[in-house]
Design an enzyme around this catalytic site. Structure first.
Site, PDB file in Angstrom:
ATOM      1  N   GLY A   1       2.000   3.869  13.973  1.00  0.00           N
ATOM      2  CA  GLY A   1       2.454   2.856  13.998  1.00  0.00           C
ATOM      3  C   GLY A   1       2.023   2.036  15.237  1.00  0.00           C
ATOM      4  O   GLY A   1       1.555   1.418  15.108  1.00  0.00           O
TER       5      GLY A   1
ATOM      6  N   GLU B   1       9.352   0.961  10.916  1.00  0.00           N
ATOM      7  CA  GLU B   1       9.738   1.840  10.551  1.00  0.00           C
ATOM      8  C   GLU B   1       9.502   3.619  11.397  1.00  0.00           C
ATOM      9  O   GLU B   1       9.124   3.581  10.547  1.00  0.00           O
ATOM     10  CB  GLU B   1      10.965   1.826   9.885  1.00  0.00           C
ATOM     11  CG  GLU B   1      12.272   2.217   9.514  1.00  0.00           C
ATOM     12  CD  GLU B   1      12.282   3.754   9.756  1.00  0.00           C
ATOM     13  OE1 GLU B   1      12.455   4.821   9.286  1.00  0.00           O
ATOM     14  OE2 GLU B   1      13.074   3.233   7.968  1.00  0.00           O
TER      15      GLU B   1
ATOM     16  N   SER C   1       5.217   6.963  10.246  1.00  0.00           N
ATOM     17  CA  SER C   1       4.815   8.245  11.598  1.00  0.00           C
ATOM     18  C   SER C   1       4.415   7.317  12.988  1.00  0.00           C
ATOM     19  O   SER C   1       3.800   5.881  12.602  1.00  0.00           O
ATOM     20  CB  SER C   1       3.491   9.298  11.632  1.00  0.00           C
ATOM     21  OG  SER C   1       2.430   8.274  11.394  1.00  0.00           O
TER      22      SER C   1
ATOM     23  N   LYS D   1       1.233  -1.067   0.399  1.00  0.00           N
ATOM     24  CA  LYS D   1      -0.557  -0.390  -0.166  1.00  0.00           C
ATOM     25  C   LYS D   1       0.695   1.435  -0.240  1.00  0.00           C
ATOM     26  O   LYS D   1       1.305   1.334   0.906  1.00  0.00           O
ATOM     27  CB  LYS D   1      -1.174   0.355   1.211  1.00  0.00           C
ATOM     28  CG  LYS D   1      -2.449   1.345   0.420  1.00  0.00           C
ATOM     29  CD  LYS D   1      -1.975   1.962   1.122  1.00  0.00           C
ATOM     30  CE  LYS D   1      -1.963   2.988   2.409  1.00  0.00           C
ATOM     31  NZ  LYS D   1      -2.168   4.177   1.496  1.00  0.00           N
TER      32      LYS D   1
ATOM     33  N   GLU E   1       9.236  15.204  16.166  1.00  0.00           N
ATOM     34  CA  GLU E   1       9.063  14.881  14.654  1.00  0.00           C
ATOM     35  C   GLU E   1       8.799  16.092  13.785  1.00  0.00           C
ATOM     36  O   GLU E   1       7.255  16.232  14.234  1.00  0.00           O
ATOM     37  CB  GLU E   1       9.353  13.630  13.945  1.00  0.00           C
ATOM     38  CG  GLU E   1      10.142  13.564  13.327  1.00  0.00           C
ATOM     39  CD  GLU E   1       9.505  12.288  12.711  1.00  0.00           C
ATOM     40  OE1 GLU E   1       8.322  11.605  12.078  1.00  0.00           O
ATOM     41  OE2 GLU E   1      11.099  11.553  12.253  1.00  0.00           O
TER      42      GLU E   1
HETATM   43  P1  NAP Z   1       1.726   8.449   7.862  1.00  0.00           P
HETATM   44  O1  NAP Z   1       0.279   8.658   8.007  1.00  0.00           O
HETATM   45  O2  NAP Z   1       2.023   8.158   9.265  1.00  0.00           O
HETATM   46  O3  NAP Z   1       1.272   7.187   6.777  1.00  0.00           O
HETATM   47  C1  NAP Z   1       2.616   6.192   6.347  1.00  0.00           C
HETATM   48  C2  NAP Z   1       1.415   4.957   5.563  1.00  0.00           C
HETATM   49  O4  NAP Z   1       1.051   4.586   6.688  1.00  0.00           O
HETATM   50  C3  NAP Z   1       0.830   6.204   4.761  1.00  0.00           C
HETATM   51  O5  NAP Z   1       0.965   4.630   3.667  1.00  0.00           O
HETATM   52  C4  NAP Z   1      -0.499   6.257   5.299  1.00  0.00           C
HETATM   53  O6  NAP Z   1      -1.891   6.297   4.461  1.00  0.00           O
HETATM   54  C5  NAP Z   1      -0.813   4.875   5.762  1.00  0.00           C
HETATM   55  N1  NAP Z   1      -1.759   5.011   7.022  1.00  0.00           N
HETATM   56  C6  NAP Z   1      -1.736   6.282   7.402  1.00  0.00           C
HETATM   57  N2  NAP Z   1      -2.694   5.541   8.671  1.00  0.00           N
HETATM   58  C7  NAP Z   1      -3.362   4.291   9.020  1.00  0.00           C
HETATM   59  C8  NAP Z   1      -3.631   3.668   9.268  1.00  0.00           C
HETATM   60  N3  NAP Z   1      -4.641   3.365  10.062  1.00  0.00           N
HETATM   61  N4  NAP Z   1      -3.609   1.750   9.917  1.00  0.00           N
HETATM   62  C9  NAP Z   1      -2.738   1.926   8.361  1.00  0.00           C
HETATM   63  N5  NAP Z   1      -2.120   2.325   7.008  1.00  0.00           N
HETATM   64  C10 NAP Z   1      -1.681   3.829   7.442  1.00  0.00           C
HETATM   65  O7  NAP Z   1       2.421   9.824   7.508  1.00  0.00           O
HETATM   66  P2  NAP Z   1       2.163  10.757   7.510  1.00  0.00           P
HETATM   67  O8  NAP Z   1       0.677  11.567   6.983  1.00  0.00           O
HETATM   68  O9  NAP Z   1       2.232  10.306   5.687  1.00  0.00           O
HETATM   69  O10 NAP Z   1       3.051  12.160   8.086  1.00  0.00           O
HETATM   70  C11 NAP Z   1       3.031  12.505   8.802  1.00  0.00           C
HETATM   71  C12 NAP Z   1       4.296  12.351   9.586  1.00  0.00           C
HETATM   72  O11 NAP Z   1       4.468  10.903   9.659  1.00  0.00           O
HETATM   73  C13 NAP Z   1       4.984  13.210   9.318  1.00  0.00           C
HETATM   74  O12 NAP Z   1       4.913  14.561   9.698  1.00  0.00           O
HETATM   75  C14 NAP Z   1       6.743  12.990   9.553  1.00  0.00           C
HETATM   76  O13 NAP Z   1       6.672  12.976  10.889  1.00  0.00           O
HETATM   77  C15 NAP Z   1       5.894  11.538   9.460  1.00  0.00           C
HETATM   78  N6  NAP Z   1       6.379  10.127   9.030  1.00  0.00           N
HETATM   79  C16 NAP Z   1       7.758   9.595   8.727  1.00  0.00           C
HETATM   80  C17 NAP Z   1       8.115   8.857   8.056  1.00  0.00           C
HETATM   81  C18 NAP Z   1       9.344   8.077   8.234  1.00  0.00           C
HETATM   82  O14 NAP Z   1      10.138   7.741   7.133  1.00  0.00           O
HETATM   83  N7  NAP Z   1       9.771   7.692   9.578  1.00  0.00           N
HETATM   84  C19 NAP Z   1       7.719   9.312   6.593  1.00  0.00           C
HETATM   85  C20 NAP Z   1       6.314   9.303   6.630  1.00  0.00           C
HETATM   86  C21 NAP Z   1       5.959  10.281   7.605  1.00  0.00           C
HETATM   87  P3  NAP Z   1      -2.005   7.123   3.381  1.00  0.00           P
HETATM   88  O15 NAP Z   1      -0.979   7.897   2.604  1.00  0.00           O
HETATM   89  O16 NAP Z   1      -3.283   7.585   3.445  1.00  0.00           O
HETATM   90  O17 NAP Z   1      -1.508   8.787   4.750  1.00  0.00           O
END
Ligand code: NAP
Ligand code: MG
Length: 500
Positions: A255, A272, A251, A197, A403
């Site tokens: 996680g 991660e 995030s 996904k 972060e």
């Molecule tokens: P995120 O919400 O954690 O998204 C990461 C992935 O998880 C995306 O594919 C997302 O789908 C999916 N996801 C979101 N909610 C989910 C759920 N309830 N169940 C299963 N999968 C789900 O990250 P973001 O919204 O893109 O960014 C938010 C913050 O996360 C950033 O500001 C940053 O601090 C952190 N982040 C960290 C990393 C890292 O490499 N560690 C990478 C990106 C972001 P969607 O595509 O629909 O969001």
């Protein structure tokens, strides 16, 4: 005359302009609901492409396809050598289309096309090649037994490493293709099948990758790529009772939701997550190197990197010089659209991310932090944020603890080296850390004390397919890359035969 690069850019434009479909069971399909959503060009804020909005129903079909492929002879009976050759061929195919991938990535994510080409795509190719080599080297052991309650009996005991099964992989938008490669490479090397996904902000490079996966000859259903939202498609994948393992990058907040969702069938889980990595400069460091390194540590990928060196600790007597140097660099970074080869930093990935980062800048200002460089949005078109250096920060400020995931560093002086270890470890995260010094004993002493999965000394953001990467504390579970990652995708079976 048309050059190879310009024709590949033409392919990228042609690909982006298509009617996009997801990749399930070896076929390119619409979402079952027929719905779509838009992916934007973050340099302009304009719609770039429209992709299927996969949800629970599509995850259902994709998991069935992955289960079928896992049990089917084409993948199950493929020799390790042939599996390795397929993965290698995928690396070759990506390399052949490297410029095209770099263009797609730059347009969808915003990052500079040069960085995408020579950073992301180069690492992707290398990852698949590294993992291709592992398929023939996944081995168990023979184990001598001394069972105390069967005196005189003899046994032949050995272990088998077997693929964990159907794997759900959920990836973020910051390195879209590279995250796909970090996840797919080891899963395929281990013989698993996958439902991937991708992030809603950056679906395109993985869809192009799916075409190459089909082209090089992976059996149907071995890899399935679903575009859709986290709350629907992602959550359905994390909770699915027929998924044996989930690997997630994103995030820490999401996680934790994945951990809960996975509890239903106790699926295996690797995570991660985020970071707030300390980067420590001692006064005896080579100052020019340390200053350039400290700037790159945070501004690399616009600060949208989980390992970004966002808390810069500098020994007091060098503080002004280092802060001035990093601020100077910040002010001179050339912002622009990723496709312009002279661009050093592109836009953030989305308006949401830009607003989140600007919210942190406001909160820092209200709390009394001082921006010695940057501190605001750049321009009013596209999602650009000024590279920012904050001083006068206190450990209880949000900008110090949380972060930010943007080009923002907080700089903090320390007077005695004994102070820096507790300060560096004062975070819920533990992903990476940097140390800059010419004193090897000081460097290794501190490296041993830091609670983080990676420590870079006199360098930063050095990644290699062979070097494990992952987090202590709330930065995650398990490791990506290296042979360590294969453990995430393999079961260990003990077989015991009584021979006498
Ligand atoms: P995120 O919400 O954690 O998204 C990461 C992935 O998880 C995306 O594919 C997302 O789908 C999916 N996801 C979101 N909610 C989910 C759920 N309830 N169940 C299963 N999968 C789900 O990250 P973001 O919204 O893109 O960014 C938010 C913050 O996360 C950033 O500001 C940053 O601090 C952190 N982040 C960290 C990393 C890292 O490499 N560690 C990478 C990106 C972001 P969607 O595509 O629909 O969001
Ligand atoms: Mg999200």
């Amino acid at each position: 005359m048309e050059t190879a690069t310009s024709s590949q850019n033409g392919h990228a434009t042609e690909f982006i302009g298509r009617r996009h479909k997801m990749f399930i069971g070896g076929k390119f399909v619409e979402a079952a609901s027929g719905k779509t959503f838009d992916s934007f060009n973050p340099a302009t804020g304009e719609v770039l492409a429209r992709v299927p909005e996969g949800d629970k129903q599509d995850i259902e079909v994709a998991v069935k396809a992955a289960r079928g492929a896992f049990e089917g002879a084409a993948w199950r009976r493929m020799t390790p050598s042939d599996r390795g050759k397929l993965i290698w061929r995928l690396g070759d195919a990506i390399e052949k289309h490297a410029d095209e991938f770099a263009t797609i990535e730059s347009l969808d994510n915003g990052k500079s096309v040069m960085m995408a080409r020579y950073g992301d795509v180069a690492l992707v190719v290398d990852m698949f090649r590294y993992m291709a080599g592992w398929t023939t080297k996944i081995e168990g052991n023979t184990i001598p037994l001394s069972v105390p309650y069967t005196p005189g009996a003899q046994y032949h005991a050995y272990t088998l490493r077997e693929p964990v099964g159907v794997v759900g992989q959920i990836i973020p938008w910051n390195f879209p293709l590279l995250m796909a490669a970090w996840k797919l490479g080891p899963a395929l090397a281990a013989g698993c099948t996958v439902v991937l996904k991708v992030a809603e902000q950056t679906p395109l490079s993985a869809l192009r990758l799916a075409e190459l996966i089909a082209e090089v000859g992976f059996p149907e259903g071995v890899v399935n790529v679903v575009t859709g939202f986290g709350e629907t498609a992602g959550a359905a994948l994390a909770a699915h009772p027929d998924v044996d393992k989930v690997a997630f990058t994103g995030s820490t907040e999401v996680g934790k939701l994945i951990v809960k969702a996975a509890a239903g069938n106790l699926k295996k889980l690797t995570l991660e997550l985020g970071g707030k990595s300390p980067n420590v400069v001692f006064k005896d460091a080579d100052m020019q190197t340390a200053i350039a390194g400290a700037a790159d540590a945070v501004f690399f990928n616009h600060g949208q990197a989980c390992c970004a060196g966002t808390r810069l600790f500098v020994e007091k007597s060098a503080f002004d010089k280092v802060v001035e140097g990093v601020a100077e660099r910040a002010k001179n970074i050339k912002l622009g659209p990723g496709l312009d080869p002279s661009t050093e930093m592109g836009p953030l990935v989305s308006d949401e991310q830009m607003n989140r980062v600007c919210g942190y800048l406001d909160s820092g200002r209200k709390d009394g932090a001082k921006a010695v460089a940057g501190g605001a949005r750049a321009g009013n078109k596209g999602y650009f944020v000024q590279p920012t250096v904050l001083t006068d920060v206190k450990p209880d400020m949000k900008v110090y603890q949380e972060e930010i995931f943007g080009p923002v560093v907080v700089a903090v002086p320390f007077s005695d080296p004994s102070e820096v270890e507790p300060a560096a470890n004062d975070t819920v995260y533990g992903l990476a850390a940097g140390i800059w010094t010419n004193d090897i004993s000081k460097a290794h002493t501190l490296a041993a004390k830091l609670r983080s999965g990676t420590v870079w000394i006199n360098c930063y953001s050095i990644f290699d397919a062979a070097l494990p990467f992952g987090g202590y504390k709330q930065s995650g579970w398990g490791r990506e890359m290296g042979h360590a990652v294969l453990n995430n995708y393999l079961e260990n079976k003990s077989v015991c035969v009584k021979i006498a």
